[in-house]
Design an enzyme around this catalytic site. Structure first.
Site, PDB file in Angstrom:
ATOM      1  N   ASP A 132     -12.449   4.177   5.366  1.00  0.00           N
ATOM      2  CA  ASP A 132     -11.536   3.133   5.853  1.00  0.00           C
ATOM      3  C   ASP A 132     -12.114   2.311   7.011  1.00  0.00           C
ATOM      4  OD1 ASP A 132      -9.937   4.387   4.049  1.00  0.00           O
ATOM      5  OD2 ASP A 132      -8.252   4.703   5.412  1.00  0.00           O
ATOM      6  N   ASP A 143       0.850  -1.185   0.000  1.00  0.00           N
ATOM      7  CA  ASP A 143       0.000   0.000   0.000  1.00  0.00           C
ATOM      8  C   ASP A 143       0.894   1.248   0.000  1.00  0.00           C
ATOM      9  OD1 ASP A 143      -2.266   1.912   1.160  1.00  0.00           O
ATOM     10  OD2 ASP A 143      -3.277   0.038   0.636  1.00  0.00           O
ATOM     11  N   ASP A 177      -5.937   5.278  -5.472  1.00  0.00           N
ATOM     12  CA  ASP A 177      -6.614   5.910  -4.337  1.00  0.00           C
ATOM     13  C   ASP A 177      -6.767   7.411  -4.589  1.00  0.00           C
ATOM     14  OD1 ASP A 177      -7.545   6.547  -1.829  1.00  0.00           O
ATOM     15  OD2 ASP A 177      -5.880   5.624  -0.741  1.00  0.00           O
TER      16      ASP A 177
HETATM   17  C1  GLA Z   1      -6.569   5.784   2.220  1.00  0.00           C
HETATM   18  C2  GLA Z   1      -7.103   4.404   1.849  1.00  0.00           C
HETATM   19  C3  GLA Z   1      -6.468   3.365   2.745  1.00  0.00           C
HETATM   20  C4  GLA Z   1      -4.953   3.418   2.603  1.00  0.00           C
HETATM   21  C5  GLA Z   1      -4.436   4.823   2.901  1.00  0.00           C
HETATM   22  C6  GLA Z   1      -2.964   4.973   2.573  1.00  0.00           C
HETATM   23  O1  GLA Z   1      -6.978   6.168   3.505  1.00  0.00           O
HETATM   24  O2  GLA Z   1      -8.500   4.377   1.954  1.00  0.00           O
HETATM   25  O3  GLA Z   1      -6.937   2.077   2.409  1.00  0.00           O
HETATM   26  O4  GLA Z   1      -4.611   3.039   1.294  1.00  0.00           O
HETATM   27  O5  GLA Z   1      -5.146   5.809   2.148  1.00  0.00           O
HETATM   28  O6  GLA Z   1      -2.484   6.266   2.747  1.00  0.00           O
END
Ligand code: GLA
Length: 402
Positions: free
Chosen positions: A227, A79, A154
């Protein structure tokens, strides 16, 4: 957060909308991928910004040694926070935590795993590392050269560009959403142009009812919410909040209620059973989010329950939905191939409740076989119902064969 100059904003706004025609799909590759919901691991829920190459290798090794890979968990997804600086030609480098991305891709592929990565359509990611804005094809080519198989894209700082455009163009009420759709189309096309089949995971927290258009922009999955975190309340709010989204999922494109928290330590075993059961009924991607190198036997048994995985990965690809709700109890069903049905009876209250479920109540005939996935239910000898004591925040999950 004031990070964009007016010139940059204007440049974004002047971008001509990308035409999407129903007759000519954005991507012929996307529908061939993710025939069942992706399964694997993602670094964010446990490691967040701290993740390093060694953590990813440890996760890969644990997928193999624990049996998770063979149970279907094959994507290893880094990620946010792997990104470094761009050089003079705009080529992105990974940062010092990831000294050899190509080598890491090879390491994963040599173990029968697949490589996932993360970026944003904005100039910055959510953790304020470099995003792909203005470098979409260059980044897609870079990912392909590293052997990447999966991209989580994202929205993050792109939302600021969208807001600015909406403010500057009050006469164009849909400009922000159009920009968002276009950003995903742009990356889908860039990925396809590499010639490598790469899953595209949309992450924009469900904005503009993404489930209605995520597939048409070439997405293979789309986050439906903000999230998750490792609490029952957040997991339950997200999971039970998915009611009604079933019609939008199908082989090749899935609703994504976010990654798993199983094994991160802040829910009870009954709560984690609810998490797994609900995600399976939802045909959700199963991306473990714990430290795989430190798993207890209990965590392994939650993540590797064969029946739960079979429900999640069922070849029909029909997402389940809620069929009954009363106070703090909910019944959800999912149609499976071969005429079988998965039934989850969920107790959202903080004390145990008795369950007396007759199959006719949920429109089913007496069954040839009722399988109690987690154990503990009493199945009627005539196979027309079950009784059980359902623990607080717990579930009885059944697979019913006609
Ligand atoms: C967002 C996404 C999370 C993660 C963070 C990383 O909040 O929704 O799943 O990928 O960014 O910074």
């Amino acid at each position: 957060m004031k990070i964009f100059t007016h010139a940059l904003l204007s440049a974004a706004i002047l971008t001509t909308p990308i035409a999407i025609h129903a007759q000519t799909p954005v991507s012929t590759i996307a529908p061939t991928l993710a025939k069942t919901p992706p399964m694997g691991w993602n670094s964010w829920n446990h490691f967040a910004r701290r993740v390093t190459e060694q953590d990813v290798k440890n996760a890969a090794d644990a997928l193999v040694s624990s049996g998770m890979r063979d149970a279907g968990y094959i994507y290893v997804n880094i990620d946010d926070t792997w990104e470094g600086k761009r050089d003079a030609s705009g080529m992105l480098n990974a940062n010092e935590k990831f000294p050899d991305m190509k080598g890491l891709g090879d390491y994963l592929h040599a173990r029968g795993l697949k490589f996932g990565i993360y970026s944003s359509p904005g100039p910055l990611t959510c953790a304020r590392f470099a995003g792909s804005y203005g470098h979409e094809q260059q980044d897609a080519d870079l990912y392909a050269s590293w052997g990447v198989d999966y991209l989580k894209y994202d929205l993050c700082s792109y939302g600021i560009l969208m807001d600015a455009a909406a403010t500057d163009h009050p006469d164009q009420p849909n400009i922000a959403n159009q920009m968002m759709h276009d950003a995903y189309v742009k990356m889908r096309r860039a990925l396809d142009h590499t010639g490598r089949p790469i899953i595209l995971s949309l992450c924009q927290y469900g904005q503009d009812d993404v489930w209605k258009w995520g597939a048409t922009v070439g997405g293979n999955l789309w986050r439906t919410t903000g999230d998750i975190n490792d609490t029952y309340d957040r997991m339950a709010t997200i999971g039970f909040g998915q009611a009604g989204l079933a019609p939008y999922a199908a082989p090749g494109h899935w609703n994504d209620p976010d990654m798993l928290e199983v094994g991160n330590g802040h829910m009870t075993v009954d709560e984690y059973r609810t998490h797994m059961s609900l995600w399976a009924i939802l045909a959700a991607p199963l991306l473990a989010g714990n430290d795989l190198s430190q798993m207890t036997a209990e965590t392994k048994s939650l993540l590797m329950n064969k029946d739960v995985i079979a429900i999640d990965q069922d070849a029909l690809g029909k997402q389940g939905d809620r069929v009954q709700k009363s106070d703090e109890q909910e019944t959800w069903t999912r149609q499976l191939s071969g005429g079988a049905v998965a039934v989850g009876f969920f107790n959202r209250s903080t004390s145990a409740v008795p369950l007396q479920l007759s199959l006719s109540d949920i429109g089913l005939k007496p069954a040839r076989e009722i399988r109690d996935v987690w154990g503990g239910a009493h199945i009627s000898p005539k196979k027309d119902g079950v009784t059980a004591n359902v623990p607080a925040h717990g579930v009885v999950l059944l697979i019913i064969k006609p």
